[in-house]
Design a protein around this motif. Structure first.
Motif, PDB file in Angstrom:
ATOM      1  N   HIS A  32       0.838  -1.205   0.000  1.00  0.00           N
ATOM      2  CA  HIS A  32       0.000   0.000   0.000  1.00  0.00           C
ATOM      3  C   HIS A  32       0.866   1.245   0.000  1.00  0.00           C
ATOM      4  O   HIS A  32       2.083   1.191   0.237  1.00  0.00           O
ATOM      5  N   PHE A  33       0.233   2.397  -0.238  1.00  0.00           N
ATOM      6  CA  PHE A  33       0.906   3.690  -0.215  1.00  0.00           C
ATOM      7  C   PHE A  33       0.597   4.489   1.041  1.00  0.00           C
ATOM      8  O   PHE A  33       0.922   5.674   1.119  1.00  0.00           O
ATOM      9  N   GLY A  34      -0.050   3.859   2.015  1.00  0.00           N
ATOM     10  CA  GLY A  34      -0.292   4.540   3.275  1.00  0.00           C
ATOM     11  C   GLY A  34      -1.745   4.865   3.538  1.00  0.00           C
ATOM     12  O   GLY A  34      -2.619   4.678   2.680  1.00  0.00           O
ATOM     13  N   SER A  35      -1.981   5.353   4.750  1.00  0.00           N
ATOM     14  CA  SER A  35      -3.333   5.694   5.188  1.00  0.00           C
ATOM     15  C   SER A  35      -3.404   7.154   5.634  1.00  0.00           C
ATOM     16  O   SER A  35      -3.995   7.985   4.955  1.00  0.00           O
ATOM     17  N   PHE A  36      -2.789   7.488   6.779  1.00  0.00           N
ATOM     18  CA  PHE A  36      -2.866   8.852   7.315  1.00  0.00           C
ATOM     19  C   PHE A  36      -1.941   9.789   6.548  1.00  0.00           C
ATOM     20  O   PHE A  36      -0.755   9.524   6.371  1.00  0.00           O
ATOM     21  N   SER A  37      -2.509  10.885   6.087  1.00  0.00           N
ATOM     22  CA  SER A  37      -1.728  11.911   5.402  1.00  0.00           C
ATOM     23  C   SER A  37      -2.489  13.226   5.486  1.00  0.00           C
ATOM     24  O   SER A  37      -3.643  13.306   5.025  1.00  0.00           O
ATOM     25  N   CYS A  38      -1.885  14.232   6.066  1.00  0.00           N
ATOM     26  CA  CYS A  38      -2.555  15.522   6.235  1.00  0.00           C
ATOM     27  C   CYS A  38      -2.556  16.277   4.910  1.00  0.00           C
ATOM     28  O   CYS A  38      -1.607  16.987   4.567  1.00  0.00           O
ATOM     29  N   ARG A  39      -3.619  16.099   4.141  1.00  0.00           N
ATOM     30  CA  ARG A  39      -3.713  16.774   2.851  1.00  0.00           C
ATOM     31  C   ARG A  39      -5.166  16.970   2.454  1.00  0.00           C
ATOM     32  O   ARG A  39      -6.063  16.300   2.961  1.00  0.00           O
ATOM     33  N   ARG A  40      -5.357  17.888   1.528  1.00  0.00           N
ATOM     34  CA  ARG A  40      -6.690  18.129   0.985  1.00  0.00           C
ATOM     35  C   ARG A  40      -6.930  17.196  -0.208  1.00  0.00           C
ATOM     36  O   ARG A  40      -6.017  16.498  -0.657  1.00  0.00           O
ATOM     37  N   LEU A  41      -8.161  17.197  -0.703  1.00  0.00           N
ATOM     38  CA  LEU A  41      -8.493  16.347  -1.832  1.00  0.00           C
ATOM     39  C   LEU A  41      -7.595  16.634  -3.021  1.00  0.00           C
ATOM     40  O   LEU A  41      -7.401  17.795  -3.404  1.00  0.00           O
ATOM     41  N   TYR A  42      -7.043  15.564  -3.595  1.00  0.00           N
ATOM     42  CA  TYR A  42      -6.204  15.650  -4.787  1.00  0.00           C
ATOM     43  C   TYR A  42      -5.008  16.589  -4.613  1.00  0.00           C
ATOM     44  O   TYR A  42      -4.494  17.143  -5.589  1.00  0.00           O
ATOM     45  N   GLY A  43      -4.571  16.784  -3.361  1.00  0.00           N
ATOM     46  CA  GLY A  43      -3.392  17.592  -3.120  1.00  0.00           C
ATOM     47  C   GLY A  43      -3.585  19.078  -3.339  1.00  0.00           C
ATOM     48  O   GLY A  43      -2.617  19.838  -3.469  1.00  0.00           O
ATOM     49  N   ARG A  44      -4.837  19.531  -3.383  1.00  0.00           N
ATOM     50  CA  ARG A  44      -5.105  20.941  -3.608  1.00  0.00           C
ATOM     51  C   ARG A  44      -4.698  21.776  -2.399  1.00  0.00           C
ATOM     52  O   ARG A  44      -4.618  21.283  -1.281  1.00  0.00           O
ATOM     53  N   SER A  45      -4.504  23.064  -2.618  1.00  0.00           N
ATOM     54  CA  SER A  45      -4.140  23.964  -1.519  1.00  0.00           C
ATOM     55  C   SER A  45      -5.375  24.500  -0.805  1.00  0.00           C
ATOM     56  O   SER A  45      -5.272  25.043   0.293  1.00  0.00           O
ATOM     57  N   GLU A  46      -6.551  24.344  -1.416  1.00  0.00           N
ATOM     58  CA  GLU A  46      -7.800  24.799  -0.818  1.00  0.00           C
ATOM     59  C   GLU A  46      -8.862  23.719  -0.986  1.00  0.00           C
ATOM     60  O   GLU A  46      -8.717  22.779  -1.768  1.00  0.00           O
ATOM     61  N   GLY A  47      -9.954  23.868  -0.235  1.00  0.00           N
ATOM     62  CA  GLY A  47     -11.057  22.924  -0.372  1.00  0.00           C
ATOM     63  C   GLY A  47     -11.102  21.897   0.740  1.00  0.00           C
ATOM     64  O   GLY A  47     -10.394  21.999   1.746  1.00  0.00           O
TER      65      GLY A  47
END
Length: 242
Positions: free
Chosen positions: A143-158
């Motif tokens: 797998h490539f992981g589970s927890f990751s602090c990011r927005r949808l599709y790596g966007r800066s907003e949303g």
């Protein structure tokens, strides 16, 4: 006004008939897991409402862990981590065993509803599909992981991704008992028909257990993995499967 009342009356009648048909089907087929109001039981085969019941476990970590305990699933409960939009309080690290698929890296700790769905996926979807297509079981899921602090599709907003609360996991490949590796990036559109069929079987099966299942058929961002999450969209929330 009379037409409105008549329409409402017919909606109630049709709803009651459908409910009776559903109860009758579940009773005659001895499949209580096909009813929306029966408790979730991980020892039962996948039912019509299993996926929704898994997603609804989100606010109840104790209930979810109790389900894992009753099903004999070995795991380690992780301490709460993070803050704000990026946090989790119900993550568990699944332990491998003689008959259990190993996750690689083994340190991954998804939210409990995701872990519970992964076990049902393993038991009822992945291993049967591996036997059908390859005549052997899967021993490891990469797998490539589970927890990751990011927005949808790596966007800066949303909106934030389900990964921001460990409520998702990205599956990259399956390693069979004989060491053969079946990967999403190489085999989804590769020449090996068995490998491609296997990947589509496990993708389609995941759709009955996870709120969101995204594969290379969705977009280029998912060309190398299957995204699985347990977004809670309510009792009648839509489910994404592609």
């Amino acid at each position: 006004m009379r037409r409105v009342h008549a329409l409402a009356r017919w909606i109630v009648i049709i709803g009651a008939i459908l409910s009776l048909l559903l109860v009758g089907y579940a009773y005659l087929s001895k499949r209580p897991q096909d009813l929306p109001w029966t408790p979730l039981d991980l020892s039962q085969p996948v039912g019509l409402f299993t996926g929704r019941k898994l997603a609804a476990l989100g606010p109840s970590p104790d209930q979810c862990r109790a389900l894992l305990d009753r099903a004999g699933v070995a795991y380690t409960a992780m301490p709460p981590t993070g803050s704000g939009q990026c946090h989790y309080s119900d993550a568990v690290r699944l332990k491998g065993g003689e008959d259990a698929i190993l996750l690689s890296p083994a340190s991954v700790a998804p939210a409990c509803p995701v872990a519970a769905a992964l076990k049902l996926w393993e038991w009822h979807i992945v291993q049967p599909a591996a036997q059908r297509h390859f005549g052997q079981p899967v021993r490891t899921i990469s797998h490539f992981g589970s927890f990751s602090c990011r927005r949808l599709y790596g966007r800066s907003e949303g909106d934030f991704s389900e990964h921001a609360t460990a409520n998702a996991i990205d599956i990259a490949a399956f390693v069979l008992e004989d060491g053969r590796r079946v990967s999403v990036v190489n085999d989804w559109t590769g020449d090996d028909k068995d490998a491609a069929a296997f990947l589509r079987s496990v993708r389609d099966g995941a759709c009955s257990l996870f709120s969101t299942v995204l594969s290379p058929d969705y977009n280029a961002a998912h060309r190398d993995h299957l995204h699985l999450d347990q977004a809670d969209r309510g009792d009648f929330g839509w489910r994404a499967c592609r």
